[in-house]
Design a protein around this motif. Structure first.
Motif, PDB file in Angstrom:
ATOM      1  N   MET A   1       0.839  -1.197   0.000  1.00  0.00           N
ATOM      2  CA  MET A   1       0.000   0.000   0.000  1.00  0.00           C
ATOM      3  C   MET A   1       0.872   1.245   0.000  1.00  0.00           C
ATOM      4  O   MET A   1       1.873   1.314   0.730  1.00  0.00           O
ATOM      5  N   ARG A   2       0.514   2.214  -0.820  1.00  0.00           N
ATOM      6  CA  ARG A   2       1.235   3.481  -0.856  1.00  0.00           C
ATOM      7  C   ARG A   2       1.116   4.173   0.490  1.00  0.00           C
ATOM      8  O   ARG A   2       0.045   4.242   1.084  1.00  0.00           O
ATOM      9  N   ARG A   3       2.238   4.666   0.986  1.00  0.00           N
ATOM     10  CA  ARG A   3       2.272   5.327   2.281  1.00  0.00           C
ATOM     11  C   ARG A   3       2.780   6.753   2.104  1.00  0.00           C
ATOM     12  O   ARG A   3       3.801   6.975   1.447  1.00  0.00           O
ATOM     13  N   VAL A   4       2.078   7.707   2.679  1.00  0.00           N
ATOM     14  CA  VAL A   4       2.449   9.111   2.539  1.00  0.00           C
ATOM     15  C   VAL A   4       2.514   9.756   3.915  1.00  0.00           C
ATOM     16  O   VAL A   4       1.926   9.263   4.877  1.00  0.00           O
ATOM     17  N   CYS A   5       3.231  10.881   3.974  1.00  0.00           N
ATOM     18  CA  CYS A   5       3.414  11.596   5.238  1.00  0.00           C
ATOM     19  C   CYS A   5       2.764  12.971   5.153  1.00  0.00           C
ATOM     20  O   CYS A   5       3.156  13.807   4.336  1.00  0.00           O
ATOM     21  N   LEU A   6       1.758  13.186   5.978  1.00  0.00           N
ATOM     22  CA  LEU A   6       1.128  14.498   6.123  1.00  0.00           C
ATOM     23  C   LEU A   6       1.679  15.107   7.401  1.00  0.00           C
ATOM     24  O   LEU A   6       1.439  14.589   8.498  1.00  0.00           O
ATOM     25  N   GLU A  35      -2.114   4.689   3.000  1.00  0.00           N
ATOM     26  CA  GLU A  35      -1.862   4.809   4.433  1.00  0.00           C
ATOM     27  C   GLU A  35      -1.239   6.174   4.671  1.00  0.00           C
ATOM     28  O   GLU A  35      -0.219   6.513   4.061  1.00  0.00           O
ATOM     29  N   VAL A  36      -1.861   6.962   5.519  1.00  0.00           N
ATOM     30  CA  VAL A  36      -1.371   8.302   5.818  1.00  0.00           C
ATOM     31  C   VAL A  36      -0.716   8.308   7.185  1.00  0.00           C
ATOM     32  O   VAL A  36      -1.349   7.969   8.190  1.00  0.00           O
ATOM     33  N   ARG A  37       0.543   8.662   7.207  1.00  0.00           N
ATOM     34  CA  ARG A  37       1.243   8.863   8.471  1.00  0.00           C
ATOM     35  C   ARG A  37       1.149  10.339   8.821  1.00  0.00           C
ATOM     36  O   ARG A  37       1.764  11.185   8.166  1.00  0.00           O
ATOM     37  N   LEU A  38       0.344  10.665   9.827  1.00  0.00           N
ATOM     38  CA  LEU A  38       0.199  12.045  10.286  1.00  0.00           C
ATOM     39  C   LEU A  38       1.335  12.326  11.263  1.00  0.00           C
ATOM     40  O   LEU A  38       1.414  11.712  12.335  1.00  0.00           O
ATOM     41  N   LEU A  39       2.208  13.236  10.894  1.00  0.00           N
ATOM     42  CA  LEU A  39       3.430  13.495  11.650  1.00  0.00           C
ATOM     43  C   LEU A  39       3.395  14.909  12.225  1.00  0.00           C
ATOM     44  O   LEU A  39       3.484  15.893  11.489  1.00  0.00           O
ATOM     45  N   VAL A  40       3.254  15.000  13.539  1.00  0.00           N
ATOM     46  CA  VAL A  40       3.283  16.290  14.233  1.00  0.00           C
ATOM     47  C   VAL A  40       4.663  16.446  14.863  1.00  0.00           C
ATOM     48  O   VAL A  40       5.029  15.679  15.769  1.00  0.00           O
ATOM     49  N   LEU A  41       5.427  17.395  14.365  1.00  0.00           N
ATOM     50  CA  LEU A  41       6.763  17.673  14.900  1.00  0.00           C
ATOM     51  C   LEU A  41       6.654  18.891  15.804  1.00  0.00           C
ATOM     52  O   LEU A  41       6.429  20.006  15.344  1.00  0.00           O
ATOM     53  N   ASP A  42       6.814  18.656  17.105  1.00  0.00           N
ATOM     54  CA  ASP A  42       6.426  19.649  18.098  1.00  0.00           C
ATOM     55  C   ASP A  42       7.630  20.261  18.797  1.00  0.00           C
ATOM     56  O   ASP A  42       8.369  19.575  19.506  1.00  0.00           O
ATOM     57  N   SER A  43       7.807  21.556  18.598  1.00  0.00           N
ATOM     58  CA  SER A  43       8.849  22.314  19.291  1.00  0.00           C
ATOM     59  C   SER A  43       8.239  23.308  20.266  1.00  0.00           C
ATOM     60  O   SER A  43       8.886  24.277  20.661  1.00  0.00           O
ATOM     61  N   SER A  44       6.999  23.065  20.663  1.00  0.00           N
ATOM     62  CA  SER A  44       6.278  23.988  21.534  1.00  0.00           C
ATOM     63  C   SER A  44       6.777  23.919  22.975  1.00  0.00           C
ATOM     64  O   SER A  44       7.448  22.968  23.382  1.00  0.00           O
TER      65      SER A  44
END
Length: 438
Positions: A1-6, A35-44
């Motif tokens: 399955m195609r996998r993408v990064c949001l 398949e969507v990999r939801l990636l939250v990169l947090d520097s808060s």
């Protein structure tokens, strides 16, 4: 399955945006079978980080969506491992370029690129914390629709799926490398007040971002259009164009790139420099890589921090750095297009061409950039008020800012040399969330 990064990089409170982007991820998985990999990169800071963790924990499970939320400690651990495996000659310096202490629009996206590679994704789809979606008939209008429709497919096969094509037929066999839209609402760069206070000063400042040999009639148009996005018109229906996408028509809160682009060349890691994250858009345009421009524009707004005195000053410093960096970046674009060009025999970006352009490119003479700085300082003093106060700060940091623009290119050269091994070293080694085994 195609996998993408949001991906959603953030350094401020944006729990509502986290929930909205998660809905976009679910839309992408549901409508395109990916398949969507939801990636939250947090520097808060701690409070916002905790609120984001709560928002992520409360997201409803969605088929085909996997959520990753990494704070800076988790990102740093991942980077240290990738850098060690890559054999980088200056590991501490590379780590500092990938995760600097200051704000870097390029570095946060570079981290998304590497983590997407670690997660096995074929593309990165970027959003920003200070943005919202438009609605049509009560439903949000998600850019990922056009991104997943076209990205990675042969341009000739996409031609029948868009509203119009302006792509050279000779490029039909190349895959679509970029899909993007712009924004509606408030200007992405805080120059609206400058234009209202003094249009001539606005023209002088924004004009510094343009090539000095730009014809005057074009210059006036480009100055007028700069940083305005797609205006304020509401979305009423899809319009898509197959073309080599003009970077001025795309905003980095609304863009997707194929791994064949970011896997070959990173973004400049310059700190406190707006616009540095648009480098790959300019490079793809110069290399004539096919793209799709769409009108599912994101709604831009300015956070309360941007409206504060500290936020105002920080942004004027970042704008100044951008204006000082512009001639260096133009030299790189020109250098990468020279010689054998930016593409190899397989139609992929040549990292070596970009690296050579950065290392050998002739940037501005010191006197030229000093004059550019003088234009900024004089312009701010003309405006008075808080701009005059900003001019005082700029004057006190004059040499540091001028030297910083030069050093940023040396840093970029180092990262370009390390990038290929870093990408390979990231494959199959995703970050470990806190509390799990590495």
């Amino acid at each position: 399955m195609r996998r993408v990064c949001l991906t959603l990089p953030t350094d401020r409170a944006c729990a509502a945006t986290v929930r909205a982007v998660a809905a976009e991820a679910a839309y992408g998985a549901r409508h395109f079978g990916v398949e969507v990999r939801l990636l939250v990169l947090d520097s808060s800071g701690p409070a916002a980080l905790a609120a984001h963790r709560e928002a992520v924990a409360a997201l409803p499970p969605e088929p085909g969506v996997v959520v990753h939320h990494f704070d800076e400690d988790e990102q740093r651990d991942f980077l240290r491992g990738a850098i060690a495996r890559s054999g980088a000659a200056a590991p501490d310096r590379v780590l500092g370029l990938m995760l600097p202490s200051g704000v870097s629009y390029g570095a946060c996206t570079n981290r998304a690129f590497l983590i997407a590679e670690a997660l096995g994704c074929t593309s990165v789809h970027r959003r920003d914390s200070d943005s919202r979606y438009q609605y049509l008939d009560g439903e949000p209008v998600f850019p990922i629709h056009h991104e997943l429709t076209a990205l990675g497919r042969r341009a000739g096969d996409v031609a029948g799926l868009v509203s119009r094509s302006r792509l050279d037929p000779a490029l039909a066999d190349r895959p679509v490398a970029v899909v993007g839209g712009s924004f509606v609402g408030e200007m992405s760069v805080d120059v609206a007040e400058i234009r209202a206070l003094d249009p001539a000063v606005h023209a002088d400042l924004v004009g510094l971002s343009l090539p000095p040999d730009c014809p005057e009639i074009w210059r006036r148009h480009l100055v007028d259009e700069a940083f305005r996005g797609a205006g304020t018109a509401a979305f009423t229906g899809d319009r898509t164009t197959l073309a080599t996408v003009d970077p001025a028509r795309v905003d980095m809160c609304n863009v997707a790139l194929a791994r064949e682009v970011y896997g070959r060349v990173p973004l400049p890691p310059a700190t406190d420099t707006i616009g540095s994250d648009y480098f790959l858009l300019h490079l793809a345009h110069g290399a004539r890589l096919p793209g799709v421009l769409h009108n599912r524009h994101i709604v831009n707004f300015h956070t309360s921090e941007r409206r504060s005195d500290a936020g105002f000053l920080a942004y004027q410093l970042r704008l100044t750095k951008f204006l000082l960096a512009a001639p260096y970046l133009r030299a790189v674009y020109a250098g990468a297009a020279a010689g054998d060009g930016p593409l190899d025999a397989d139609g992929l970006l040549r990292t070596s061409a970009v690296a050579a352009a950065v290392e050998e490119g002739e940037g501005p003479e010191p006197a030229e950039n000093a004059e550019r700085f003088d234009v900024v300082e004089r312009s701010y003093r003309k405006l008075g008020g808080r701009y005059a106060a900003a001019a005082d700060v700029l004057a006190a940091r004059r040499e540091r800012l001028l030297d910083g623009a030069r050093r940023d290119m040396a840093d970029f050269a180092l990262l370009l040399d390390a990038w290929g091994p870093l990408v390979r070293a990231s494959e199959g080694h995703p970050p470990s969330p806190k509390g799990t085994a590495p």
